[in-house]
Design a protein around this motif. Sequence first.
Motif, mmCIF file in Angstrom:
data_model
loop_
_atom_site.group_PDB
_atom_site.id
_atom_site.type_symbol
_atom_site.label_atom_id
_atom_site.label_comp_id
_atom_site.label_asym_id
_atom_site.label_seq_id
_atom_site.Cartn_x
_atom_site.Cartn_y
_atom_site.Cartn_z
ATOM 1 N N VAL A 1 63.673 15.819 78.475
ATOM 2 C CA VAL A 1 64.694 16.331 79.383
ATOM 3 C C VAL A 1 65.318 17.589 78.802
ATOM 4 O O VAL A 1 65.762 17.603 77.653
ATOM 5 N N GLY A 2 65.357 18.651 79.581
ATOM 6 C CA GLY A 2 66.053 19.868 79.209
ATOM 7 C C GLY A 2 65.274 20.780 78.285
ATOM 8 O O GLY A 2 64.202 20.435 77.798
ATOM 9 N N GLU B 1 59.081 20.122 79.733
ATOM 10 C CA GLU B 1 60.534 20.022 79.796
ATOM 11 C C GLU B 1 60.939 19.784 81.245
ATOM 12 O O GLU B 1 60.658 20.606 82.115
ATOM 13 N N THR B 2 61.574 18.651 81.493
ATOM 14 C CA THR B 2 62.001 18.309 82.842
ATOM 15 C C THR B 2 63.466 18.691 83.044
ATOM 16 O O THR B 2 64.181 18.974 82.076
ATOM 17 N N GLU C 1 67.315 18.847 83.469
ATOM 18 C CA GLU C 1 68.470 18.126 82.937
ATOM 19 C C GLU C 1 69.528 18.090 84.032
ATOM 20 O O GLU C 1 69.808 19.118 84.654
ATOM 21 N N CYS C 2 70.085 16.937 84.271
ATOM 22 C CA CYS C 2 71.105 16.780 85.300
ATOM 23 C C CYS C 2 72.468 17.101 84.678
ATOM 24 O O CYS C 2 72.896 16.425 83.743
ATOM 25 N N VAL D 1 72.951 10.068 86.262
ATOM 26 C CA VAL D 1 72.269 11.135 85.527
ATOM 27 C C VAL D 1 70.910 10.630 85.040
ATOM 28 O O VAL D 1 69.882 11.290 85.213
ATOM 29 N N ARG D 2 70.900 9.449 84.425
ATOM 30 C CA ARG D 2 69.639 8.881 83.922
ATOM 31 C C ARG D 2 68.632 8.698 85.053
ATOM 32 O O ARG D 2 67.457 8.988 84.903
ATOM 33 N N GLU E 1 67.279 12.112 86.160
ATOM 34 C CA GLU E 1 66.354 12.664 85.162
ATOM 35 C C GLU E 1 65.051 11.875 85.096
ATOM 36 O O GLU E 1 63.999 12.413 84.728
ATOM 37 N N GLY F 1 67.364 12.235 77.990
ATOM 38 C CA GLY F 1 68.403 13.253 77.853
ATOM 39 C C GLY F 1 69.606 12.772 77.062
ATOM 40 O O GLY F 1 69.560 11.746 76.378
#
Length: 158
Positions: free
Chosen positions: A9-10, A38-39, A41-42, A57-58, A61, A108
């Motif tokens: 994440v990110g 890289e995905t 990030e919320c 958030v989880r 993501e 994340g």
Amino acid sequence: MFKVKIACVGKIKESFYREAVDEYVKRLGRFCDVRIVETAECPVYKPCPTDGETAKVRKAEAAGLLAAMEGFCVCLDISGAEMSSERFAEQLRRIKDISPVVTFVIGGSYGMDDSVKNACKLKLSFGRMTYPHQLMRVVLCEQIYRAFMIDSGSAYHK
């Protein structure tokens, strides 16, 4: 050639982390094909989000991580199996025997949704301490490199 994918994440913001990851990816090139995905990030706009907000958030993501996963999937999870570097090398060798691709998944800042954990065949812990998720990329890349060096009989591990 065996493929190692790291879904995370990110983006890495600090250049020293990015440089360290790049160095290990370069070193790993003789053993495997490494790809880092890289995905998104919320973002969280509160300094102290509630449990419900971090769960959202989880979950948000998780969609990106699940889409990036392929082959034998391993998530980094504090409640996962702890193993020595030698045991990790053995585990990676076994994975290579059953799948042409392994995906390591790093969540994340607020961790990883259960949907991602449940989609993984192995949950791996690097100890009970919490690390910044960006630093975990460096640690993971180094341990993957160390595993290949152990298998090659190199003195690097000592």
